[in-house]
Enzyme design. Structure first.
Site, PDB file in Angstrom:
ATOM      1  CB  CYS A   1       3.985  -8.755  -9.080  1.00  0.00           C
ATOM      2  SG  CYS A   1       4.288  -6.945  -9.155  1.00  0.00           S
TER       3      CYS A   1
ATOM      4  CB  CYS B  95      -2.678   5.382  -4.294  1.00  0.00           C
ATOM      5  SG  CYS B  95      -2.054   4.064  -3.829  1.00  0.00           S
TER       6      CYS B  95
ATOM      7  CB  CYS C 112       3.617 -11.349  -6.109  1.00  0.00           C
ATOM      8  SG  CYS C 112       4.212 -10.654  -4.649  1.00  0.00           S
TER       9      CYS C 112
ATOM     10  NE  ARG D 237      -9.896   2.709  -5.296  1.00  0.00           N
ATOM     11  CZ  ARG D 237      -9.082   2.623  -4.257  1.00  0.00           C
ATOM     12  NH1 ARG D 237      -8.194   1.699  -4.238  1.00  0.00           N
ATOM     13  NH2 ARG D 237      -9.253   3.536  -3.277  1.00  0.00           N
TER      14      ARG D 237
ATOM     15  CB  CYS E 107      -3.458   6.139  -0.858  1.00  0.00           C
ATOM     16  SG  CYS E 107      -3.698   4.336  -0.773  1.00  0.00           S
TER      17      CYS E 107
ATOM     18  CB  CYS F 271       9.585  -6.446  -6.311  1.00  0.00           C
ATOM     19  SG  CYS F 271       9.154  -6.688  -4.740  1.00  0.00           S
TER      20      CYS F 271
ATOM     21  CB  CYS G 114      -6.681   0.772   0.893  1.00  0.00           C
ATOM     22  SG  CYS G 114      -6.954   0.309  -0.696  1.00  0.00           S
TER      23      CYS G 114
HETATM   24  N1  SAM Z   1       5.020  -4.261  -3.322  1.00  0.00           N
HETATM   25  C1  SAM Z   1       3.954  -3.681  -2.119  1.00  0.00           C
HETATM   26  C2  SAM Z   1       3.030  -5.094  -1.997  1.00  0.00           C
HETATM   27  O1  SAM Z   1       3.080  -5.947  -2.725  1.00  0.00           O
HETATM   28  O2  SAM Z   1       2.001  -5.010  -1.075  1.00  0.00           O
HETATM   29  C3  SAM Z   1       3.109  -2.682  -2.883  1.00  0.00           C
HETATM   30  C4  SAM Z   1       2.954  -2.604  -4.447  1.00  0.00           C
HETATM   31  S1  SAM Z   1       2.073  -3.911  -5.376  1.00  0.00           S
HETATM   32  C5  SAM Z   1       2.321  -3.792  -7.008  1.00  0.00           C
HETATM   33  C6  SAM Z   1       0.120  -3.517  -5.000  1.00  0.00           C
HETATM   34  C7  SAM Z   1      -0.849  -4.616  -5.200  1.00  0.00           C
HETATM   35  O3  SAM Z   1      -0.822  -4.538  -6.724  1.00  0.00           O
HETATM   36  C8  SAM Z   1      -0.703  -5.899  -5.161  1.00  0.00           C
HETATM   37  O4  SAM Z   1      -0.976  -6.490  -4.026  1.00  0.00           O
HETATM   38  C9  SAM Z   1      -1.624  -6.743  -6.294  1.00  0.00           C
HETATM   39  O5  SAM Z   1      -2.700  -6.860  -5.460  1.00  0.00           O
HETATM   40  C10 SAM Z   1      -1.567  -5.495  -7.234  1.00  0.00           C
HETATM   41  N2  SAM Z   1      -1.144  -6.065  -8.401  1.00  0.00           N
HETATM   42  C11 SAM Z   1       0.148  -6.214  -8.918  1.00  0.00           C
HETATM   43  N3  SAM Z   1       0.260  -6.702 -10.162  1.00  0.00           N
HETATM   44  C12 SAM Z   1      -0.991  -7.101 -10.681  1.00  0.00           C
HETATM   45  C13 SAM Z   1      -1.543  -7.332 -11.663  1.00  0.00           C
HETATM   46  N4  SAM Z   1      -0.838  -8.079 -12.780  1.00  0.00           N
HETATM   47  N5  SAM Z   1      -2.885  -7.315 -11.940  1.00  0.00           N
HETATM   48  C14 SAM Z   1      -3.581  -6.887 -10.749  1.00  0.00           C
HETATM   49  N6  SAM Z   1      -3.117  -6.502  -9.619  1.00  0.00           N
HETATM   50  C15 SAM Z   1      -1.835  -6.514  -9.542  1.00  0.00           C
HETATM   51  C1  DTB Z   2      -4.339  -2.304  -5.996  1.00  0.00           C
HETATM   52  O1  DTB Z   2      -5.197  -3.118  -5.404  1.00  0.00           O
HETATM   53  N1  DTB Z   2      -4.157  -2.313  -7.314  1.00  0.00           N
HETATM   54  C2  DTB Z   2      -3.309  -1.270  -7.707  1.00  0.00           C
HETATM   55  C3  DTB Z   2      -2.674  -0.598  -6.164  1.00  0.00           C
HETATM   56  N2  DTB Z   2      -3.567  -1.574  -5.290  1.00  0.00           N
HETATM   57  C4  DTB Z   2      -1.524  -0.198  -6.161  1.00  0.00           C
HETATM   58  C5  DTB Z   2      -1.957  -2.026  -8.502  1.00  0.00           C
HETATM   59  C6  DTB Z   2      -2.367  -2.635  -9.598  1.00  0.00           C
HETATM   60  C7  DTB Z   2      -1.187  -3.085 -10.460  1.00  0.00           C
HETATM   61  C8  DTB Z   2      -1.544  -3.575 -11.729  1.00  0.00           C
HETATM   62  C9  DTB Z   2      -0.437  -4.049 -12.548  1.00  0.00           C
HETATM   63  C10 DTB Z   2       0.707  -2.909 -12.761  1.00  0.00           C
HETATM   64  O2  DTB Z   2       0.262  -1.797 -13.282  1.00  0.00           O
HETATM   65  O3  DTB Z   2       1.729  -2.820 -12.430  1.00  0.00           O
HETATM   66 FE1  SF4 Z   3       6.883  -7.015  -5.129  1.00  0.00          FE
HETATM   67 FE2  SF4 Z   3       4.893  -6.815  -7.052  1.00  0.00          FE
HETATM   68 FE3  SF4 Z   3       4.844  -8.451  -4.757  1.00  0.00          FE
HETATM   69 FE4  SF4 Z   3       4.507  -6.024  -4.615  1.00  0.00          FE
HETATM   70  S1  SF4 Z   3       3.302  -7.208  -5.509  1.00  0.00           S
HETATM   71  S2  SF4 Z   3       5.833  -7.237  -3.336  1.00  0.00           S
HETATM   72  S3  SF4 Z   3       6.017  -4.961  -6.004  1.00  0.00           S
HETATM   73  S4  SF4 Z   3       6.604  -8.525  -6.482  1.00  0.00           S
END
Ligand code: SAM
Ligand code: DTB
Ligand code: SF4
Length: 337
Positions: A82, A119, A79, A282, A150, A75, A210
């Site tokens: 992430c 989802c 973030c 949630r 979702c 990606c 959501c």
């Molecule tokens: N890329 C899209 C975005 O950022 O909106 C969708 C996927 S992203 C992985 C969805 C959500 O996962 C993020 O907004 C964040 O809140 C959650 N997330 C990602 N990494 C995480 C982590 N290590 N621990 C908890 N939540 C996480």
């Molecule tokens: C949300 O609030 N939490 C989920 C979902 N929306 C997409 C993602 C959590 C991701 C946790 C780290 C991972 O498994 O990559």
């Molecule tokens: Fe990309 Fe992860 Fe950020 Fe979503 S949360 S935009 S997957 S880096």
């Protein structure tokens, strides 16, 4: 009650006054008022949250959503939490957008295991229109299985949101993640306003919103209050509010950050429940690391939905077997649609 007084410690009678004033979701909350809720003695806070919860939901029902990463890693966004950002060395293997048949196969399994919502998550800044055509087809076929659908695909234009709506998407997940001021510390490749714009497009398209956030990224309590205020004050509060406890993934900049205490996490759930009485709250990422008692307290504080299935997107979740046992032990049952 004037909001200045709410920043001070509340007496029991103040708490009662808040009860009377805040049972209607139409009232809006200032960050100061929300911070004051965080300050309430723990037992009072949980009692208040559970009382509001029972007025709006069956307290023994749990909504079960299963997650699938339909496009993993690489990606372009930065973030800091992430594992899927291309900027951090997390050892994650990037994968292209899955084929529709594979997505539907996973959805069928999720349904057989008892999930009511499926989802689909993609590691995109925003989807390309050709990718969206594939996702739309997946949405149609997953919905035809009798599951709620979702998706979380990053930023959407109005046209993109409308096309997902036409395909029958029930919910779009797009988290505000934290307060507006702390957001800049965590993500620099997009703005808070970008997030709000996508939420507006989703709302306009008629898809349920959501939106929630992450706790434990080094933010202050007032950032957590700011997040909840921003969610609760959206033109319509999100129908679903995921509260994630940061999953610390090695290689990400937040891998070694000091986590919040269990009680602070539970308080965040309770404050979300009180300020968004009719929304599903949630208990999201981080459940694998929580013991059963901690999860039970989160349910008592008003959480009524979980991610269900062995995996979140790229990290482990609590196991299905364990969740079934926990629900049985607590006398909770899955919500059906
Ligand atoms: N890329 C899209 C975005 O950022 O909106 C969708 C996927 S992203 C992985 C969805 C959500 O996962 C993020 O907004 C964040 O809140 C959650 N997330 C990602 N990494 C995480 C982590 N290590 N621990 C908890 N939540 C996480
Ligand atoms: C949300 O609030 N939490 C989920 C979902 N929306 C997409 C993602 C959590 C991701 C946790 C780290 C991972 O498994 O990559
Ligand atoms: Fe990309 Fe992860 Fe950020 Fe979503 S949360 S935009 S997957 S880096």
């Amino acid at each position: 009650m004037p909001s200045q007084t709410l920043s001070q410690k509340l007496t029991a009678s103040d708490v009662q006054k808040l009860d009377i004033q805040r049972v209607t979701p139409k009232l809006r909350w200032s960050a100061t008022e929300i911070e004051a809720l965080f300050d309430i003695p723990f037992n009072d806070l949980i009692f208040k949250a559970q009382t509001i919860h029972r007025e709006n939901f069956d307290q023994n029902e749990l909504q079960l959503s299963s997650l699938l990463s339909i496009k993993t890693g690489a990606c372009p966004e930065d973030c800091k939490y992430c594992p899927q950002s291309a900027r951090y060395q997390t050892g994650l293997k990037a994968e292209r957008l899955m084929r529709v048949e594979k997505i539907v196969e996973a959805a069928r399994k999720a349904k057989a295991n008892g999930a009511s919502r499926f989802c689909m998550g993609a590691a995109w800044r925003s989807p390309k229109d050709k990718d969206l055509t594939v996702v739309n087809e997946a949405v149609r076929q997953v919905k035809a299985l009798g599951l709620e659908t979702c998706a979380t695909l990053g930023m959407l234009t109005q046209e993109q949101a409308d096309s997902l709506s036409d395909a029958g998407l029930d919910y779009y997940n797009h988290n505000l993640d934290t307060s507006e001021s702390f957001y800049k510390e965590v993500i620099t490749t997009r703005t808070y306003q970008d997030r709000l714009d996508t939420l507006e497009n989703v709302r306009n398209s008629g898809i349920n919103v959501c939106s929630g956030g992450i706790v434990g990224m080094g933010e202050s309590r007032s950032d957590r209050a700011g997040l909840i205020a921003n969610l609760a004050n959206l033109p319509v509060p999100p129908q679903s509010v995921p509260i994630n406890n940061l999953v610390q993934v090695s290689g990400t900049p937040l891998a070694d950050i000091e986590p919040v205490t269990d009680f602070e996490f539970i308080r965040t759930i309770a404050v979300a429940r009180i300020t968004m009485p009719t929304s599903y709250v949630r208990l999201s990422a981080g459940r694998e690391a929580m013991n059963d008692q901690m999860q039970a307290l989160c349910f008592l504080a008003g959480a009524n939905s979980v991610f269900y299935g062995e995996e979140l997107l790229t990290t482990n979740n609590a196991s299905i077997e364990h969740d079934k046992k926990l629900m049985h032990e607590l006398g909770m049952r899955p919500e059906s649609i």
